[in-house]
Design an enzyme around this catalytic site. Sequence first.
Site: not given
Ligand code: NBP
Length: 477
Positions: A15-16, A191, A262, A130-132, A187-188, A184, A104
């Site tokens: 996401m980031g 969903e 989740k 939202s939108g993955g 929304h989920n 949000k 989230n």
């Molecule tokens: P993840 O939810 O899988 O988290 C992975 C990220 O968190 C990595 O950058 C990891 O760093 C970092 N991280 C962790 Br785990 N522990 C950490 C800590 N103690 N200090 C610093 N960084 C830490 O990533 P994502 O799927 O990209 O989702 C990001 C956010 O967006 C989440 O809150 C998620 O719920 C939300 N979200 C996701 C979606 C989706 O479709 N995936 C949709 C909407 C919202 P590292 O690389 O060093 O391990």
Amino acid sequence: MSELADLGVTGLAVMGANLARNAARKGLRVAVHNRSNEKTERLLAEFGHEGNFVGSSSMQEFVSSLSRPRVVIIMVKAGQPTDAVINELVPLLEKGDIIVDGGNALFSDTRRRERELAERGILFVGMGISGGEEGALEGPSMMPGGARSAWDRIAPMVTRMAVSVDGTPCCAYMGPDGAGHYVKMVHNGIEYADMQLIAEAYDLMRTVYGMSAAEIGEVFASWNTGDLDSYLIEITAIVLAKTDAATGKALVDLIRDEAEQKGTGRWTAQSALDLGVPITAITEAVYARALSGRPAQRAAAAKELGEIKPAGKKAGAAEIGMIRDALYASKIVAYAQGFEQLEVASRTYDWNLDLGTIATIWRGGCIIRAAFLDRIKEGYAQHASAPSLLLQPYFRDGVLKAEQAWRDVVVLAVQNGVAVPAFASSLAYYDGLRRSRGPANLLQGLRDYFGAHTYRRFDKDGSFHTRWSQNGSEVEV
Ligand code: NBP
């Protein structure tokens, strides 16, 4: 010194990384950072050419690469990792800097973080996204909440990153503290209900009518017009049509029937219980996932109790049309319940949520985007005082038209042993809602009998208790 970045993103998983690329593609200069540096390096190596990025391997370097007041978007795993990142950031920030949590987060965590950071002069925005993966890159739906002044400062940048529908960005200020993350979360929850309803329609076609995945996929493709036109129906048709390259079978038939979660659906149900709002469809969707996650127990029960077999009936256009109607009516209930939960939460937490705006920003970018949301947006503009979405004329008429088919489909499912918890509980809610006199009078009588909890009467004011097991007399209390 080189030019400072407009905003920073820390947390460069799916996401980031996509959100940072989105911002850079929109012309913003974006500082990027991740706890483990490989993700930062990978992003810069693969996509650095897409825009203006400033990579940092340490938090200190990341913060000093930002223009003031600094804007940092955190995109890490929700929960403890978010607190860890905030704790690392705070000593490096100054008063007036802004932290945006795009994960989230649970809304109560956002409320706490906003309060704690405000005490240190740092502004906090809890922003549901939202939108993955695809949405984050191409333009998600964004639901920011928190300090209004922080939102005003970041709005021009964030709004550019959101998708637009009919010229309106799918991003608007929701309200103070946890409002954005709450919206949000619901929304989920919706969903979850939407997907469960789709799965139940699929199961009826598969189990009662013995249709193949490809045939059911065609039905969903044909439904993706008019009232059901939506992203989830569209991708259902695609998933059902997919053939496994190795076996030549429908891929969906090879996927284990164990749904993961989740937590946002469960949080929605938990909050609804706290607020006393009946959200049967969402909660049943959470339970259905929980039951799906017990394959050994289900296998044992199938053996002991007998597994249902496809009934082998043939479905014609009429039968398929009835399932469609049942899906549509149940979907109206799920949305009505979700919006009611938002309304009650708004009153409880003093958020002043605008339900029409919420429907507007869910029309694009997000997972529940659908033509249906246009009708909800119009409904709140024209009939805001209706006591339920179900009673707005468009939805009332839709549900009345679908009602008989809905009942017939629930009967069909029950007779064939196909579990349709979201269809059936939505119908039960509908039937309970339209009773001006339900059976709770008896509940009150029973509660008064064993616990002297008192009851109120239709024919006179006041609270009363009957001495049921003594002399049977009634006293006013
Ligand atoms: P993840 O939810 O899988 O988290 C992975 C990220 O968190 C990595 O950058 C990891 O760093 C970092 N991280 C962790 Br785990 N522990 C950490 C800590 N103690 N200090 C610093 N960084 C830490 O990533 P994502 O799927 O990209 O989702 C990001 C956010 O967006 C989440 O809150 C998620 O719920 C939300 N979200 C996701 C979606 C989706 O479709 N995936 C949709 C909407 C919202 P590292 O690389 O060093 O391990």
